[in-house]
Design a protein around this motif. Sequence first.
Motif, PDB file in Angstrom:
ATOM      1  N   THR A  20       0.897  -1.224  -0.030  1.00 50.16           N
ATOM      2  CA  THR A  20       0.052  -0.123  -0.045  1.00 50.16           C
ATOM      3  C   THR A  20       0.950   1.334  -0.019  1.00 50.16           C
ATOM      4  N   CYS A  22       1.533   5.403   0.572  1.00 45.14           N
ATOM      5  CA  CYS A  22       0.993   6.345   1.354  1.00 45.14           C
ATOM      6  C   CYS A  22       0.308   7.324   0.670  1.00 45.14           C
ATOM      7  N   PRO A  23      -0.778   7.696   1.101  1.00 42.79           N
ATOM      8  CA  PRO A  23      -1.567   8.796   0.377  1.00 42.79           C
ATOM      9  C   PRO A  23      -0.997  10.314   0.222  1.00 42.79           C
ATOM     10  N   TYR A  24      -0.172  10.451   1.108  1.00 43.32           N
ATOM     11  CA  TYR A  24       0.632  11.964   1.105  1.00 43.32           C
ATOM     12  C   TYR A  24       1.950  11.997   0.307  1.00 43.32           C
ATOM     13  N   ASN A  26       3.164   8.935  -1.400  1.00 43.62           N
ATOM     14  CA  ASN A  26       3.208   7.893  -2.434  1.00 43.62           C
ATOM     15  C   ASN A  26       4.262   6.946  -2.357  1.00 43.62           C
ATOM     16  N   TYR A  65      -2.231   8.705  10.230  1.00 42.63           N
ATOM     17  CA  TYR A  65      -3.625   8.413   9.772  1.00 42.63           C
ATOM     18  C   TYR A  65      -4.223   7.764  11.068  1.00 42.63           C
ATOM     19  N   GLU A  69      -9.632   8.082   8.611  1.00 45.24           N
ATOM     20  CA  GLU A  69      -8.763   8.709   7.419  1.00 45.24           C
ATOM     21  C   GLU A  69      -8.211   7.708   6.582  1.00 45.24           C
ATOM     22  N   PHE A  70      -8.398   6.361   6.807  1.00 49.35           N
ATOM     23  CA  PHE A  70      -7.890   5.176   6.120  1.00 49.35           C
ATOM     24  C   PHE A  70      -8.500   5.268   4.539  1.00 49.35           C
ATOM     25  N   THR A  71      -7.666   4.910   3.455  1.00 47.74           N
ATOM     26  CA  THR A  71      -7.928   4.743   2.175  1.00 47.74           C
ATOM     27  C   THR A  71      -8.576   3.514   2.296  1.00 47.74           C
ATOM     28  N   GLU A  72      -9.334   3.204   0.867  1.00 46.94           N
ATOM     29  CA  GLU A  72      -9.836   1.881   0.769  1.00 46.94           C
ATOM     30  C   GLU A  72      -8.708   0.883   0.431  1.00 46.94           C
ATOM     31  N   MET A  74      -6.030   0.848   2.114  1.00 43.75           N
ATOM     32  CA  MET A  74      -5.334   0.703   3.511  1.00 43.75           C
ATOM     33  C   MET A  74      -6.344  -0.564   4.379  1.00 43.75           C
ATOM     34  N   ARG A  75      -7.600  -0.246   4.009  1.00 42.99           N
ATOM     35  CA  ARG A  75      -8.745  -0.977   4.982  1.00 42.99           C
ATOM     36  C   ARG A  75      -8.632  -2.346   4.250  1.00 42.99           C
TER      37      ARG A  75
END
Length: 79
Positions: A20, A22-24, A26, A65, A69-72, A74-75
């Motif tokens: 996965t 990191c959304p911030y 990448n 996070y 705030e978790f993205t799909e 990450m979940r």
Amino acid sequence: MILFFGTRPGKTVITQLPDTACPYCNQIGTLQVSKTSSYFHLFWIKLFKITTDTIAECSHCKRVYYENEFTEAMRKELP
């Protein structure tokens, strides 16, 4: 009679998310998820779980996070 009661944290379970990003920042494979539960205790014996806190931290950018705030992605990778 004296009663000893209260709350205390349980063991922290740490899980890596190797696939996965990191959304911030990448970066892939830098997220680490920590899960801690709090328990109600009576005479230092855990009786029942009260709360569970789940956070993820990126080891590259140090961004934290919270569970909401978790993205799909990450979940989906959480156990």
